[in-house]
Scaffold this motif. Structure first.
Motif, PDB file in Angstrom:
ATOM      1  N   GLN A   1       3.815  -4.456   0.698  1.00 24.51           N
ATOM      2  CA  GLN A   1       4.218  -5.627   1.941  1.00 24.51           C
ATOM      3  C   GLN A   1       3.420  -5.311   3.228  1.00 24.51           C
ATOM      4  O   GLN A   1       2.654  -6.185   3.840  1.00 24.51           O
ATOM      5  N   ASP A   2       3.238  -3.983   3.756  1.00 24.03           N
ATOM      6  CA  ASP A   2       2.495  -3.565   5.069  1.00 24.03           C
ATOM      7  C   ASP A   2       1.186  -4.047   4.954  1.00 24.03           C
ATOM      8  O   ASP A   2       0.363  -4.313   5.673  1.00 24.03           O
ATOM      9  N   ILE A   3       0.577  -3.661   3.673  1.00 23.67           N
ATOM     10  CA  ILE A   3      -1.033  -4.180   3.275  1.00 23.67           C
ATOM     11  C   ILE A   3      -1.199  -5.843   3.238  1.00 23.67           C
ATOM     12  O   ILE A   3      -2.197  -6.267   4.012  1.00 23.67           O
ATOM     13  N   ILE A   4      -0.227  -6.136   2.559  1.00 25.01           N
ATOM     14  CA  ILE A   4      -0.426  -7.920   2.542  1.00 25.01           C
ATOM     15  C   ILE A   4      -0.327  -8.493   3.869  1.00 25.01           C
ATOM     16  O   ILE A   4      -0.949  -9.266   4.169  1.00 25.01           O
ATOM     17  N   ALA A   5       0.716  -7.677   4.782  1.00 23.66           N
ATOM     18  CA  ALA A   5       0.951  -8.574   6.096  1.00 23.66           C
ATOM     19  C   ALA A   5      -0.237  -8.297   7.075  1.00 23.66           C
ATOM     20  O   ALA A   5      -0.309  -8.846   8.183  1.00 23.66           O
TER      21      ALA A   5
ATOM     22  N   VAL B   1      -2.057  -8.907 -11.061  1.00 26.67           N
ATOM     23  CA  VAL B   1      -3.126  -9.392 -10.078  1.00 26.67           C
ATOM     24  C   VAL B   1      -2.348 -10.266  -8.874  1.00 26.67           C
ATOM     25  O   VAL B   1      -2.945 -10.323  -8.110  1.00 26.67           O
ATOM     26  N   ALA B   2      -0.977 -10.375  -9.230  1.00 28.16           N
ATOM     27  CA  ALA B   2      -0.145 -11.220  -8.229  1.00 28.16           C
ATOM     28  C   ALA B   2      -0.248 -10.563  -6.893  1.00 28.16           C
ATOM     29  O   ALA B   2      -0.450 -11.413  -5.900  1.00 28.16           O
ATOM     30  N   GLY B   3      -0.143  -9.242  -6.636  1.00 18.66           N
ATOM     31  CA  GLY B   3      -0.073  -8.628  -5.273  1.00 18.66           C
ATOM     32  C   GLY B   3      -1.450  -9.054  -4.598  1.00 18.66           C
ATOM     33  O   GLY B   3      -1.301  -9.412  -3.506  1.00 18.66           O
ATOM     34  N   ARG B   4      -2.567  -8.666  -5.429  1.00 12.74           N
ATOM     35  CA  ARG B   4      -3.883  -8.626  -4.719  1.00 12.74           C
ATOM     36  C   ARG B   4      -4.092 -10.252  -4.402  1.00 12.74           C
ATOM     37  O   ARG B   4      -4.893 -10.501  -3.522  1.00 12.74           O
ATOM     38  N   LEU B   5      -3.725 -11.139  -5.129  1.00 13.77           N
ATOM     39  CA  LEU B   5      -3.948 -12.467  -5.041  1.00 13.77           C
ATOM     40  C   LEU B   5      -3.021 -12.929  -3.668  1.00 13.77           C
ATOM     41  O   LEU B   5      -3.502 -13.759  -2.888  1.00 13.77           O
ATOM     42  N   ARG B   6      -1.867 -12.275  -3.516  1.00 12.40           N
ATOM     43  CA  ARG B   6      -1.207 -12.583  -2.526  1.00 12.40           C
ATOM     44  C   ARG B   6      -1.778 -12.087  -1.194  1.00 12.40           C
ATOM     45  O   ARG B   6      -1.979 -12.813  -0.102  1.00 12.40           O
ATOM     46  N   TRP B   7      -2.273 -10.729  -1.093  1.00 11.70           N
ATOM     47  CA  TRP B   7      -3.098 -10.237  -0.059  1.00 11.70           C
ATOM     48  C   TRP B   7      -4.457 -11.012   0.200  1.00 11.70           C
ATOM     49  O   TRP B   7      -4.533 -11.218   1.655  1.00 11.70           O
ATOM     50  N   MET B   8      -4.993 -11.447  -0.807  1.00  7.05           N
ATOM     51  CA  MET B   8      -6.162 -12.407  -0.583  1.00  7.05           C
ATOM     52  C   MET B   8      -5.875 -13.522   0.209  1.00  7.05           C
ATOM     53  O   MET B   8      -6.517 -13.899   1.230  1.00  7.05           O
ATOM     54  N   THR B   9      -4.877 -14.323  -0.226  1.00  9.62           N
ATOM     55  CA  THR B   9      -4.591 -15.631   0.236  1.00  9.62           C
ATOM     56  C   THR B   9      -4.065 -15.601   1.654  1.00  9.62           C
ATOM     57  O   THR B   9      -4.014 -16.472   2.410  1.00  9.62           O
ATOM     58  N   ARG B  10      -3.537 -14.413   1.983  1.00  7.05           N
ATOM     59  CA  ARG B  10      -2.775 -14.086   3.293  1.00  7.05           C
ATOM     60  C   ARG B  10      -4.194 -14.087   4.363  1.00  7.05           C
ATOM     61  O   ARG B  10      -3.854 -14.554   5.606  1.00  7.05           O
TER      62      ARG B  10
END
Length: 224
Positions: free
Chosen positions: A23-27, A159-168
Motif C-alpha cells: 500500500q505504501d508503494i501504491i499510494a 496483476v491486481a496490485g500492479r493495476l492499482r499502482w498504475m491507475t493511481r
C-alpha cells in the motif's frame, strides 16, 4: 506471561508487513527508485527482519520491487513497456467483463456499484487520492465479479496490485468519475455492446492519462 497474551504468528506478521509495504508503494509513500532497507523497515514496522525479507521477496514476485544488486533492493521504476502490457491486459479482460456484466448484473449488483460511485464522488470532491484509488479499484473489481466468470477473476488477480499502482498515477479524478458513471449506465442498460464500447473507451483514456503522468505529453500523444 498472561494467558490472554498471544504472539502473532510469523505468517500473519509477514502478511501484515506485505500489505503495508504494498500500500505504501501504491499510494506513493514509497516511490520508484526508493531503496528498501530491511533493518530500517523492520524498525519502522516494529517487527524482526525475517517477515520484512519475506515480504520484499513477495513484492518482487508481484512486480513492485526489483533487486538492483545483491545488497540493493528498490521500488521498481515503471517503463513504457510495463504500462503498455498492463493496459493491453485490461483492454482484453475488463472490456470482456463489462459485456458479461451487462448481461448478468442483478439489481443488487447495480445497487452496490451505485454506492461505490457515491463514495467515489465524495472522495473526488475531497481530493483524497488514496480513497479515490481504493474505491475505483473496488468498483472495477465489482464489475469483474458481476461478470460471473471465476476464471476471469483468477486471470486478473496476479496483476491486481500492479493495476492499482498504475491507475493511481492517473490524477484526472473528475474525468474518471464521469467515465465510471457512464460505464455503470452502459452496464445497467443491459446492452453488452454498449458496455464493451464504454469500457474500451475508458481503458484507453486511462492508458493515455497514466502515460501522460509518468512519461509526459509527447509519450501520451504517441498513443493517439
Amino acid at each position: 506471561m498472561s494467558s490472554s497474551t498471544k504472539t502473532e504468528p510469523l505468517g500473519a506478521v509477514r502478511e501484515r508487513v506485505l500489505a503495508t509495504l504494498r500500500q505504501d508503494i501504491i499510494a506513493g509513500r514509497l516511490r520508484p527508485g526508493d531503496r528498501l532497507v530491511e533493518r530500517e523497515l523492520a524498525e519502522r514496522l516494529g517487527v524482526s527482519r525475517v517477515p520484512v525479507r519475506e515480504a520484499i521477496r513477495a513484492l518482487v514476485a508481484e512486480g513492485f520491487v526489483q533487486f538492483e544488486s545483491a545488497r540493493r533492493t528498490v521500488v521498481r521504476r515503471l517503463t513504457p513497456a510495463d504500462v503498455k502490457e498492463l493496459f493491453e491486459l485490461r483492454e482484453a479482460l475488463e472490456v470482456y467483463a463489462a459485456g458479461l456484466a451487462a448481461s448478468r448484473a442483478t439489481p443488487d449488483d447495480l445497487a452496490e456499484v451505485e454506492v461505490l460511485l457515491d463514495q467515489a464522488a465524495a472522495a473526488t470532491e475531497a481530493g483524497d487520492a488514496e480513497a479515490i484509488t481504493d474505491v475505483n479499484s473496488r468498483l472495477h473489481d465489482r464489475i469483474v465479479a458481476m461478470a460471473g466468470n471465476t476464471l476471469l477473476i483468477e486471470a486478473l488477480e496476479p496483476v491486481a496490485g500492479r493495476l492499482r499502482w498504475m491507475t493511481r498515477r492517473n490524477e484526472e479524478w473528475p474525468q474518471l468519475l464521469v467515465e465510471h458513471r457512464e460505464l455503470y449506465e452502459a452496464i445497467a442498460s443491459g446492452d453488452p455492446n454498449r458496455a464493451r464500447a464504454h469500457a474500451l473507451t475508458h481503458v484507453r483514456t486511462n492508458h493515455r492519462s497514466t502515460v501522460r503522468q509518468l512519461f509526459g505529453e509527447a509519450a501520451a500523444e504517441e498513443l493517439s
